[in-house]
Design a protein around this motif. Structure first.
Motif, PDB file in Angstrom:
ATOM      1  N   VAL A   1      32.855  66.928  21.613  1.00 22.86           N
ATOM      2  CA  VAL A   1      34.216  67.397  21.319  1.00 22.86           C
ATOM      3  C   VAL A   1      34.840  67.980  22.582  1.00 22.86           C
ATOM      4  O   VAL A   1      36.003  67.681  22.914  1.00 22.86           O
ATOM      5  CB  VAL A   1      34.197  68.431  20.169  1.00 22.86           C
ATOM      6  CG1 VAL A   1      35.541  69.134  20.049  1.00 22.86           C
ATOM      7  CG2 VAL A   1      33.825  67.759  18.856  1.00 22.86           C
ATOM      8  N   LEU A   2      34.060  68.786  23.303  1.00 23.91           N
ATOM      9  CA  LEU A   2      34.591  69.363  24.546  1.00 23.91           C
ATOM     10  C   LEU A   2      34.908  68.275  25.574  1.00 23.91           C
ATOM     11  O   LEU A   2      35.941  68.330  26.260  1.00 23.91           O
ATOM     12  CB  LEU A   2      33.591  70.358  25.135  1.00 23.91           C
ATOM     13  CG  LEU A   2      33.462  71.673  24.380  1.00 23.91           C
ATOM     14  CD1 LEU A   2      32.301  72.493  24.937  1.00 23.91           C
ATOM     15  CD2 LEU A   2      34.751  72.465  24.492  1.00 23.91           C
ATOM     16  N   ALA A   3      34.029  67.267  25.681  1.00 26.33           N
ATOM     17  CA  ALA A   3      34.288  66.173  26.615  1.00 26.33           C
ATOM     18  C   ALA A   3      35.564  65.421  26.218  1.00 26.33           C
ATOM     19  O   ALA A   3      36.356  65.029  27.090  1.00 26.33           O
ATOM     20  CB  ALA A   3      33.100  65.223  26.647  1.00 26.33           C
TER      21      ALA A   3
ATOM     22  N   HIS B   1      38.512  67.497  27.261  1.00 28.33           N
ATOM     23  CA  HIS B   1      38.736  67.389  28.707  1.00 28.33           C
ATOM     24  C   HIS B   1      39.355  66.032  29.049  1.00 28.33           C
ATOM     25  O   HIS B   1      40.220  65.933  29.931  1.00 28.33           O
ATOM     26  CB  HIS B   1      37.429  67.576  29.480  1.00 28.33           C
ATOM     27  CG  HIS B   1      37.032  69.009  29.615  1.00 28.33           C
ATOM     28  ND1 HIS B   1      37.761  69.932  30.331  1.00 28.33           N
ATOM     29  CD2 HIS B   1      35.976  69.682  29.120  1.00 28.33           C
ATOM     30  CE1 HIS B   1      37.174  71.108  30.279  1.00 28.33           C
ATOM     31  NE2 HIS B   1      36.075  70.993  29.533  1.00 28.33           N
ATOM     32  N   GLY B   2      38.945  64.977  28.326  1.00 24.40           N
ATOM     33  CA  GLY B   2      39.555  63.664  28.525  1.00 24.40           C
ATOM     34  C   GLY B   2      41.018  63.658  28.140  1.00 24.40           C
ATOM     35  O   GLY B   2      41.857  63.053  28.827  1.00 24.40           O
ATOM     36  N   VAL B   3      41.316  64.323  27.020  1.00 23.08           N
ATOM     37  CA  VAL B   3      42.719  64.433  26.593  1.00 23.08           C
ATOM     38  C   VAL B   3      43.526  65.174  27.650  1.00 23.08           C
ATOM     39  O   VAL B   3      44.648  64.777  27.997  1.00 23.08           O
ATOM     40  CB  VAL B   3      42.815  65.147  25.223  1.00 23.08           C
ATOM     41  CG1 VAL B   3      44.250  65.542  24.893  1.00 23.08           C
ATOM     42  CG2 VAL B   3      42.247  64.245  24.137  1.00 23.08           C
TER      43      VAL B   3
ATOM     44  N   CYS C   1      51.637  66.197  30.950  1.00 23.80           N
ATOM     45  CA  CYS C   1      52.075  67.227  30.008  1.00 23.80           C
ATOM     46  C   CYS C   1      51.207  68.472  30.165  1.00 23.80           C
ATOM     47  O   CYS C   1      50.887  69.148  29.188  1.00 23.80           O
ATOM     48  CB  CYS C   1      51.985  66.719  28.579  1.00 23.80           C
ATOM     49  SG  CYS C   1      52.998  65.286  28.244  1.00 23.80           S
ATOM     50  N   SER C   2      50.839  68.773  31.388  1.00 24.28           N
ATOM     51  CA  SER C   2      49.887  69.861  31.606  1.00 24.28           C
ATOM     52  C   SER C   2      50.395  71.206  31.098  1.00 24.28           C
ATOM     53  O   SER C   2      49.600  72.093  30.773  1.00 24.28           O
ATOM     54  CB  SER C   2      49.534  69.964  33.081  1.00 24.28           C
ATOM     55  OG  SER C   2      50.686  70.295  33.843  1.00 24.28           O
ATOM     56  N   ASP C   3      51.687  71.352  31.016  1.00 22.87           N
ATOM     57  CA  ASP C   3      52.204  72.626  30.510  1.00 22.87           C
ATOM     58  C   ASP C   3      51.834  72.825  29.040  1.00 22.87           C
ATOM     59  O   ASP C   3      51.619  73.954  28.590  1.00 22.87           O
ATOM     60  CB  ASP C   3      53.714  72.721  30.704  1.00 22.87           C
ATOM     61  CG  ASP C   3      54.456  71.568  30.058  1.00 22.87           C
ATOM     62  OD1 ASP C   3      55.622  71.764  29.670  1.00 22.87           O
ATOM     63  OD2 ASP C   3      53.880  70.472  29.935  1.00 22.87           O
ATOM     64  N   LEU C   4      51.712  71.726  28.268  1.00 25.81           N
ATOM     65  CA  LEU C   4      51.306  71.835  26.867  1.00 25.81           C
ATOM     66  C   LEU C   4      49.808  72.078  26.730  1.00 25.81           C
ATOM     67  O   LEU C   4      49.366  72.844  25.877  1.00 25.81           O
ATOM     68  CB  LEU C   4      51.680  70.563  26.090  1.00 25.81           C
ATOM     69  CG  LEU C   4      53.167  70.243  25.989  1.00 25.81           C
ATOM     70  CD1 LEU C   4      53.375  68.900  25.304  1.00 25.81           C
ATOM     71  CD2 LEU C   4      53.868  71.345  25.212  1.00 25.81           C
TER      72      LEU C   4
ATOM     73  N   THR D   1      40.649  78.478  26.744  1.00 24.27           N
ATOM     74  CA  THR D   1      39.862  78.491  25.506  1.00 24.27           C
ATOM     75  C   THR D   1      38.738  77.467  25.574  1.00 24.27           C
ATOM     76  O   THR D   1      37.601  77.752  25.187  1.00 24.27           O
ATOM     77  CB  THR D   1      40.776  78.193  24.294  1.00 24.27           C
ATOM     78  OG1 THR D   1      41.832  79.145  24.286  1.00 24.27           O
ATOM     79  CG2 THR D   1      39.997  78.279  22.998  1.00 24.27           C
ATOM     80  N   MET D   2      39.030  76.258  26.075  1.00 23.13           N
ATOM     81  CA  MET D   2      37.988  75.230  26.202  1.00 23.13           C
ATOM     82  C   MET D   2      36.887  75.692  27.163  1.00 23.13           C
ATOM     83  O   MET D   2      35.703  75.519  26.873  1.00 23.13           O
ATOM     84  CB  MET D   2      38.600  73.911  26.702  1.00 23.13           C
ATOM     85  CG  MET D   2      39.464  73.227  25.669  1.00 23.13           C
ATOM     86  SD  MET D   2      40.200  71.625  26.130  1.00 23.13           S
ATOM     87  CE  MET D   2      40.082  71.491  27.850  1.00 23.13           C
TER      88      MET D   2
END
Length: 130
Positions: free
Chosen positions: A68-70, A73-75, A82-85, A92-93
């Motif tokens: 899930v974490l990977a 990170h892929g998303v 859209c790095s601001d979003l 948190t991740m």
């Protein structure tokens, strides 16, 4: 006419009942020791299998979280424009990732002595039966 067959001969060649009983007792003791050793060995194998199954289940649970974490990170990488979003999720991740790594280390450190002590105890029992 009553015909009786002679009793079977014993392998020791002795007709002495005490010698026959001693030989039988020795054979039974040897058989009992072999049964005890087989039971202890089976218990060790059962324990090792249980340890393997439990470790596999724990590893699977951690791997789900890591996947899930990977994915997250892929998303984040995919939607870099859209790095601001996504940037609000990064702390948190990262915190989740650090916490999961710490939880895995704590669990392994806590379970390792218990598993090793049990295995050593069973191996000691087997050594005592040999």
């Amino acid at each position: 006419k009553n015909v009786r067959s002679p009793p079977p001969r014993t392998p020791s060649g002795s007709d002495d009942p005490a010698a026959q009983m001693a030989a039988t007792a020795a054979t039974l003791r040897l058989t009992l020791e072999q049964v005890r050793l087989a039971q202890a060995t089976a218990e060790l194998k059962r324990f090792q299998l249980l340890k393997h199954i439990v470790a596999h289940k724990q590893r699977r649970k951690f791997e789900i979280g890591e996947n899930v974490l990977a994915s997250l990170h892929g998303v984040r990488a995919y939607f870099h424009h859209c790095s601001d979003l996504v940037s609000g999720l990064v702390p948190t991740m990262n915190r989740f990732q650090v916490e999961q790594t710490a939880a895995r280390d704590i669990l392994e450190k806590r379970l390792a002595p218990s598993w090793r002590a049990r295995e050593t105890d069973i191996e000691g029992t087997i050594d005592g039966l040999k």
